[in-house]
Design a protein around this motif. Structure first.
Motif, PDB file in Angstrom:
ATOM      1  N   TYR A   1       0.809  -1.213   0.000  1.00 31.17           N
ATOM      2  CA  TYR A   1       0.000   0.000   0.000  1.00 31.17           C
ATOM      3  C   TYR A   1       0.845   1.266   0.000  1.00 31.17           C
ATOM      4  O   TYR A   1       0.483   2.267  -0.628  1.00 31.17           O
ATOM      5  N   LEU A   2       1.956   1.220   0.710  1.00 29.86           N
ATOM      6  CA  LEU A   2       2.755   2.427   0.933  1.00 29.86           C
ATOM      7  C   LEU A   2       3.973   2.521   0.025  1.00 29.86           C
ATOM      8  O   LEU A   2       4.544   3.612  -0.116  1.00 29.86           O
ATOM      9  N   GLY A   3       4.373   1.421  -0.557  1.00 30.36           N
ATOM     10  CA  GLY A   3       5.638   1.368  -1.273  1.00 30.36           C
ATOM     11  C   GLY A   3       6.752   0.970  -0.323  1.00 30.36           C
ATOM     12  O   GLY A   3       6.718   1.266   0.876  1.00 30.36           O
ATOM     13  N   LEU A   4       7.762   0.305  -0.838  1.00 30.98           N
ATOM     14  CA  LEU A   4       8.812  -0.244   0.000  1.00 30.98           C
ATOM     15  C   LEU A   4       9.643   0.836   0.684  1.00 30.98           C
ATOM     16  O   LEU A   4       9.951   0.738   1.880  1.00 30.98           O
ATOM     17  N   GLU A   5       9.988   1.869  -0.035  1.00 28.34           N
ATOM     18  CA  GLU A   5      10.828   2.914   0.551  1.00 28.34           C
ATOM     19  C   GLU A   5      10.116   3.626   1.695  1.00 28.34           C
ATOM     20  O   GLU A   5      10.690   3.815   2.781  1.00 28.34           O
ATOM     21  N   GLU A   6       8.857   4.001   1.485  1.00 26.33           N
ATOM     22  CA  GLU A   6       8.101   4.688   2.528  1.00 26.33           C
ATOM     23  C   GLU A   6       7.850   3.772   3.725  1.00 26.33           C
ATOM     24  O   GLU A   6       7.885   4.219   4.887  1.00 26.33           O
ATOM     25  N   THR A   7       7.634   2.499   3.459  1.00 25.70           N
ATOM     26  CA  THR A   7       7.405   1.554   4.543  1.00 25.70           C
ATOM     27  C   THR A   7       8.633   1.406   5.427  1.00 25.70           C
ATOM     28  O   THR A   7       8.534   1.439   6.668  1.00 25.70           O
ATOM     29  N   VAL A   8       9.800   1.243   4.838  1.00 24.39           N
ATOM     30  CA  VAL A   8      11.028   1.151   5.628  1.00 24.39           C
ATOM     31  C   VAL A   8      11.223   2.430   6.436  1.00 24.39           C
ATOM     32  O   VAL A   8      11.592   2.386   7.616  1.00 24.39           O
ATOM     33  N   ARG A   9      10.938   3.571   5.821  1.00 25.93           N
ATOM     34  CA  ARG A   9      11.077   4.846   6.541  1.00 25.93           C
ATOM     35  C   ARG A   9      10.168   4.881   7.758  1.00 25.93           C
ATOM     36  O   ARG A   9      10.587   5.299   8.843  1.00 25.93           O
ATOM     37  N   ARG A  10       8.930   4.421   7.620  1.00 26.09           N
ATOM     38  CA  ARG A  10       7.980   4.460   8.741  1.00 26.09           C
ATOM     39  C   ARG A  10       8.388   3.505   9.862  1.00 26.09           C
ATOM     40  O   ARG A  10       8.223   3.821  11.044  1.00 26.09           O
ATOM     41  N   TYR A  11       8.904   2.336   9.507  1.00 24.37           N
ATOM     42  CA  TYR A  11       9.341   1.405  10.547  1.00 24.37           C
ATOM     43  C   TYR A  11      10.568   1.951  11.274  1.00 24.37           C
ATOM     44  O   TYR A  11      10.679   1.822  12.503  1.00 24.37           O
ATOM     45  N   ARG A  12      11.473   2.569  10.539  1.00 17.31           N
ATOM     46  CA  ARG A  12      12.617   3.204  11.200  1.00 17.31           C
ATOM     47  C   ARG A  12      12.144   4.308  12.131  1.00 17.31           C
ATOM     48  O   ARG A  12      12.656   4.469  13.248  1.00 17.31           O
ATOM     49  N   ALA A  13      11.167   5.096  11.709  1.00 18.08           N
ATOM     50  CA  ALA A  13      10.633   6.174  12.534  1.00 18.08           C
ATOM     51  C   ALA A  13       9.971   5.630  13.798  1.00 18.08           C
ATOM     52  O   ALA A  13      10.079   6.216  14.878  1.00 18.08           O
ATOM     53  N   ALA A  14       9.287   4.486  13.669  1.00 21.49           N
ATOM     54  CA  ALA A  14       8.639   3.887  14.841  1.00 21.49           C
ATOM     55  C   ALA A  14       9.664   3.442  15.877  1.00 21.49           C
ATOM     56  O   ALA A  14       9.364   3.418  17.082  1.00 21.49           O
ATOM     57  N   LEU A  15      10.857   3.109  15.420  1.00 21.54           N
ATOM     58  CA  LEU A  15      11.912   2.702  16.355  1.00 21.54           C
ATOM     59  C   LEU A  15      12.627   3.894  16.977  1.00 21.54           C
ATOM     60  O   LEU A  15      13.269   3.747  18.021  1.00 21.54           O
ATOM     61  N   ALA A  16      12.524   5.036  16.343  1.00 23.68           N
ATOM     62  CA  ALA A  16      13.228   6.230  16.830  1.00 23.68           C
ATOM     63  C   ALA A  16      12.385   6.947  17.872  1.00 23.68           C
ATOM     64  O   ALA A  16      11.956   8.093  17.705  1.00 23.68           O
ATOM     65  N   VAL A  17      12.097   6.257  18.973  1.00 25.71           N
ATOM     66  CA  VAL A  17      11.238   6.794  20.022  1.00 25.71           C
ATOM     67  C   VAL A  17      12.069   6.991  21.299  1.00 25.71           C
ATOM     68  O   VAL A  17      13.129   6.385  21.474  1.00 25.71           O
ATOM     69  N   GLU A  18      11.567   7.837  22.148  1.00 24.62           N
ATOM     70  CA  GLU A  18      12.216   7.994  23.458  1.00 24.62           C
ATOM     71  C   GLU A  18      11.890   6.802  24.325  1.00 24.62           C
ATOM     72  O   GLU A  18      10.740   6.417  24.481  1.00 24.62           O
ATOM     73  N   THR A  19      12.921   6.198  24.876  1.00 22.74           N
ATOM     74  CA  THR A  19      12.701   5.048  25.765  1.00 22.74           C
ATOM     75  C   THR A  19      12.402   5.542  27.176  1.00 22.74           C
ATOM     76  O   THR A  19      12.826   6.619  27.584  1.00 22.74           O
ATOM     77  N   VAL A  20      11.654   4.715  27.904  1.00 24.12           N
ATOM     78  CA  VAL A  20      11.283   5.098  29.273  1.00 24.12           C
ATOM     79  C   VAL A  20      12.391   4.699  30.230  1.00 24.12           C
ATOM     80  O   VAL A  20      13.234   3.871  29.923  1.00 24.12           O
TER      81      VAL A  20
END
Length: 243
Positions: A224-243
């Protein structure tokens, strides 16, 4: 901020190729592009029946994976020989019988400790980092430490299955297992059914997470999103502040 790496499992790309025969989509080209799009590793899980990734694919992928190559599988002699030949950065041992549709549980490191010790020693002698696929149980983390493994990979399907109804309860055993891993000096990976819906919370809550391996959900999102955009979104989901 989380420094967790994203390794993309490309088995589903091979499944699509095998459904039609031939070489389209090409798994080598897919691995090259996925890395170009920002993934920090490529994961494959060859099975004896070669219903998705083939042993020949693993050999062809080695020269083009310039991030981290992670080979998962049940350590029969054929698999061990393949890993020792290809020399990936990491091998992840999974207790799947040959007929399993997908991974559905972790090792019992109490029962199989001696066997795992022998297998892991062979990989470590070759300079290959080892990881054991494990249920989120503190007793299993402690037992895994005795096998000589470098890392454990927590089996996250139970977390994904209960995330929507109660994410706090769903994450609790994984936090406990992660803390036990830190206590005994094991590095931590995770994988199975992680997705854009549940990944950020997992990465935020679980301490010491080094790597996630994601295949099915990521490849499905790419439709649905395309491979490049999908990888970008998963990387962004990992770039979160840890508790």
């Amino acid at each position: 901020m989380s420094d967790c790496k994203l390794s993309v499992n490309i088995n589903k790309i091979a499944t699509l190729r095998n459904a039609r025969g031939g070489d389209n989509p090409n798994v080598v080209e897919a691995a090259i592009r996925i890395q170009q799009f920002g993934a920090q590793g490529i994961t494959v899980h060859p099975r004896p029946d070669e219903r998705h990734i083939k042993y020949a694919d693993v050999r062809e992928l080695r020269p083009v994976v310039n991030t981290e190559f992670n080979i998962e599988g049940y350590p029969n002699e054929e698999f061990i020989a393949l890993v020792l030949e290809v020399r990936p950065e990491q091998v992840t041992l999974v207790p799947d019988p040959p007929e399993a549709l997908t991974s559905n549980t972790g090792w019992d490191c109490v029962t199989h400790q001696a066997y795992l010790q022998q297998v892991i020693a062979r990989f470590k002698a070759a300079g290959i980092r080892t990881s054991i696929f494990l249920n989120a149980e503190v007793v299993q983390v402690y037992a895994a430490r005795q096998t000589g493994t470098d890392r454990i990979e927590l089996y996250t399907e139970p977390y994904a299955a209960h995330y929507a109804e109660d994410r706090v309860a769903a994450i609790a055993p994984f936090v406990a297992a992660a803390r036990a891993a830190q206590e005994v000096g094991l590095a931590l990976n995770a994988g199975h059914d992680l997705s854009l819906e549940n990944l950020a919370y997992f990465a935020q809550q679980v301490p010491g997470l080094k790597e996630v391996s994601i295949g099915h959900a990521l490849i499905a999102d790419a439709l649905y999103l395309g491979l490049e955009e999908t990888v970008r979104r998963y990387r962004a989901a990992l770039a979160v502040e840890t508790v």
